[in-house]
Design an enzyme around this catalytic site. Structure first.
Site, PDB file in Angstrom:
ATOM      1  N   SER A   1     -22.306 -14.596  11.743  1.00 21.03           N
ATOM      2  CA  SER A   1     -21.647 -13.430  11.141  1.00 21.03           C
ATOM      3  C   SER A   1     -21.733 -13.500   9.610  1.00 21.03           C
ATOM      4  O   SER A   1     -21.365 -14.516   9.007  1.00 21.03           O
ATOM      5  CB  SER A   1     -20.177 -13.453  11.598  1.00 21.03           C
ATOM      6  OG  SER A   1     -19.440 -12.429  11.007  1.00 21.03           O
TER       7      SER A   1
ATOM      8  N   LYS B   1     -17.140   9.064   9.111  1.00 19.14           N
ATOM      9  CA  LYS B   1     -17.432   9.044   7.675  1.00 19.14           C
ATOM     10  C   LYS B   1     -18.431  10.180   7.388  1.00 19.14           C
ATOM     11  O   LYS B   1     -18.019  11.330   7.319  1.00 19.14           O
ATOM     12  CB  LYS B   1     -17.885   7.649   7.261  1.00 19.14           C
ATOM     13  CG  LYS B   1     -16.756   6.606   7.543  1.00 19.14           C
ATOM     14  CD  LYS B   1     -16.994   5.267   6.943  1.00 19.14           C
ATOM     15  CE  LYS B   1     -16.101   4.175   7.527  1.00 19.14           C
ATOM     16  NZ  LYS B   1     -14.672   4.261   7.226  1.00 19.14           N
TER      17      LYS B   1
ATOM     18  N   ARG C   1       0.835  -1.209   0.000  1.00 13.40           N
ATOM     19  CA  ARG C   1       0.000   0.000   0.000  1.00 13.40           C
ATOM     20  C   ARG C   1       0.867   1.256   0.000  1.00 13.40           C
ATOM     21  O   ARG C   1       1.757   1.386   0.839  1.00 13.40           O
ATOM     22  CB  ARG C   1      -0.908   0.018   1.230  1.00 13.40           C
ATOM     23  CG  ARG C   1      -1.967  -1.070   1.206  1.00 13.40           C
ATOM     24  CD  ARG C   1      -2.895  -0.916   2.403  1.00 13.40           C
ATOM     25  NE  ARG C   1      -4.098  -1.717   2.225  1.00 13.40           N
ATOM     26  CZ  ARG C   1      -4.274  -2.923   2.767  1.00 13.40           C
ATOM     27  NH1 ARG C   1      -3.351  -3.463   3.510  1.00 13.40           N
ATOM     28  NH2 ARG C   1      -5.393  -3.588   2.551  1.00 13.40           N
TER      29      ARG C   1
ATOM     30  N   THR D   1      -8.630  -6.912  -0.064  1.00 13.07           N
ATOM     31  CA  THR D   1      -9.841  -6.154   0.309  1.00 13.07           C
ATOM     32  C   THR D   1     -11.028  -6.630  -0.523  1.00 13.07           C
ATOM     33  O   THR D   1     -12.158  -6.696  -0.045  1.00 13.07           O
ATOM     34  CB  THR D   1      -9.602  -4.644   0.113  1.00 13.07           C
ATOM     35  OG1 THR D   1      -8.380  -4.303   0.771  1.00 13.07           O
ATOM     36  CG2 THR D   1     -10.717  -3.806   0.675  1.00 13.07           C
TER      37      THR D   1
ATOM     38  N   HIS E   1     -21.479   2.795   7.056  1.00 14.23           N
ATOM     39  CA  HIS E   1     -21.552   3.450   5.750  1.00 14.23           C
ATOM     40  C   HIS E   1     -22.933   4.018   5.457  1.00 14.23           C
ATOM     41  O   HIS E   1     -23.244   4.310   4.301  1.00 14.23           O
ATOM     42  CB  HIS E   1     -21.113   2.483   4.643  1.00 14.23           C
ATOM     43  CG  HIS E   1     -19.670   2.146   4.761  1.00 14.23           C
ATOM     44  ND1 HIS E   1     -18.667   2.989   4.309  1.00 14.23           N
ATOM     45  CD2 HIS E   1     -19.047   1.101   5.344  1.00 14.23           C
ATOM     46  CE1 HIS E   1     -17.497   2.450   4.590  1.00 14.23           C
ATOM     47  NE2 HIS E   1     -17.687   1.304   5.222  1.00 14.23           N
TER      48      HIS E   1
ATOM     49  N   SER F   1     -19.310  -1.989   2.310  1.00  9.93           N
ATOM     50  CA  SER F   1     -18.456  -0.898   1.864  1.00  9.93           C
ATOM     51  C   SER F   1     -17.871  -1.061   0.462  1.00  9.93           C
ATOM     52  O   SER F   1     -17.694  -0.081  -0.258  1.00  9.93           O
ATOM     53  CB  SER F   1     -17.370  -0.745   2.920  1.00  9.93           C
ATOM     54  OG  SER F   1     -16.138  -0.529   2.396  1.00  9.93           O
TER      55      SER F   1
END
Ligand SMILES: Cc1ncc(COP(=O)(O)O)c(C=O)c1O
Length: 404
Positions: A136, A247, A21, A362, A216, A188
């Site tokens: 979950s 956010k 990154r 991701t 979000h 997201s």
């Protein structure tokens, strides 16, 4: 062990896989969002930010900035302690009242980030409720996954947004075991939205608590910015609503809203709440101003939704493929890690457009994308500049276009 060699070899693995990154070195310009100054080895120049989670530009809202400045004038910089030992400032108390009211709950509890609120709450419930099983969603955020892991209770992962799979798994579990279903409203990376009502129906049927991450969505959906659950009239059906102040509210911090007993339980047992310095009062004051503003003003939400629709229409007209979804997140699909990074670099270097590439892990391999987040403050000219640049780069990269 040669520690330095170990660190370097792990990092070179990231480089080889194209997963290293690189952060853009930016300075946000007060009052000039979405413009920022980019610092490079050769100098500085203005860029337009297209991947900010300051979805409504509230980080630059005059009422928010003024509230933060006033709080610094009144209270100074930091909180000066944990919440328990001298760090509870009156702004924290006001913020928790504001949040409880936003979500129609008895109480709210603030944390230093949304990540910590998920981690601390899920972890504490998992550790403390004997025999708890947490169901979950497969695409839950890292903070929820880590919280559940820290809770060391039984965990069952259900297929993303798949009610049949959730029900099958609830049915298969011990009917006497306490259960909690953990999921998000707006996801997201794909921008899809959970079937909240149906999940609550299943929770009722199987006697489960519900934990909804609205990170979000808070500020952006619902008549007062309470999130998707508010928009759909479902807030009272959720046991715990979790959100962020970082956010759409434009500041920083996280929270849960729930019953008095549940918030008091987390306040009293969660190490991630107890053993850390409280948020600076100025952050709490800014968040209060932002939440109050968005409870009564629809201007930002309407303008935001209009910008999202306009961007999607312009992308369609140019044949730039983007994932259809019912939210404000516009994932422009590239499907190749190297090309995704290359497009992002050229956008930044040649067009002064900043949109970070989103690559594996991701998102899954072959679904690499540019996650574009238009805000009410992106002008028509900004939109034309972005779509024009993407149009050129799509041809240069020989990427497939969407057929209208
Ligand atoms: C779904 C979700 N939950 C929680 C968080 C963490 O929130 P925060 O940035 O306030 O730590 C994020 C961060 O991006 C997120 O995407």
């Amino acid at each position: 062990m040669d520690f330095e060699a170990f660190f370097k070899s792990e990092l070179s693995g990231l480089h080889e896989e194209g997963r290293y990154r690189v952060f853009a070195d930016l300075e946000r310009q007060h009052g000039n969002f979405p413009r920022a100054t980019r610092y490079t080895a050769t100098g500085q120049h203005d860029v337009t930010v297209w991947c900010s989670n300051d979805y409504l530009g509230m980080g630059q809202n005059p009422a928010v900035v003024e509230a933060m400045k006033n709080a610094i004038d009144h209270c100074g910089a930091g909180a000066g302690g944990t919440r328990n030992i001298s760090g509870t400032n009156h702004y924290h108390v006001m913020l928790e009242q504001e949040l409880a009211d936003l979500h129609g709950k008895e109480s709210a509890l603030i944390f230093t980030s949304g990540y910590i609120s998920n981690w601390a709450t899920l972890g504490t419930l998992g550790q403390k409720i004997p025999g708890l099983i947490i169901f979950s969603d497969a695409l839950n955020h890292a903070s929820m996954i880590e919280g559940i892991r820290y809770g060391r209770c039984e965990k069952v992962i259900w297929k993303h947004n798949d009610l049949k799979d959730l029900e099958a798994k609830l049915k298969a579990a011990d009917p006497r075991a306490p259960k909690l279903i953990a999921f998000e409203s707006v996801y997201s990376m794909d921008g899809d939205i959970a079937p909240i009502r149906e999940i609550c129906d299943l929770a009722d049927r199987y006697g489960a608590m519900t934990y909804l991450d609205e990170v979000h969505a808070v500020g952006m959906y619902g008549p007062r910015g309470g999130g998707v659950a508010e928009r759909e009239g479902l807030m009272d059906r959720l046991t715990i609503i979790e959100g962020t102040l970082g956010k759409a509210f434009g500041v920083m911090g996280g929270y849960i809203a729930a019953s008095n007993a549940l918030c008091d339980f987390i306040r009293s047992f969660a190490s991630g709440f107890i053993f850390t310095t409280a948020l600076p009062p100025a952050l709490a004051a800014g968040a209060v101003a932002s939440i109050r503003h968005l409870k009564t003003s629809q201007i930002e939400r309407f303008a935001h939704q209009e910008r999202v629709r306009r961007l999607r229409a312009m992308l369609d007209a140019s044949g730039i493929p983007h994932m259809p979804n019912p939210s404000h997140i516009v994932p422009v699909m590239v499907g190749d890690a190297a090309k995704c990074k290359w497009i992002s670099d050229i956008l930044l270097d040649n067009f002064n457009i900043y949109v970070q590439p989103i690559n594996y892990p991701t998102v899954p391999k072959k679904t690499e994308r540019l996650r574009i987040t238009p805000t009410p403050l992106h002008s028509d000219a900004d939109l034309e500049h972005l779509v024009g640049a993407l149009h050129q780069l799509w041809s240069r990269c020989a990427l497939a276009r969407a057929v209208a």
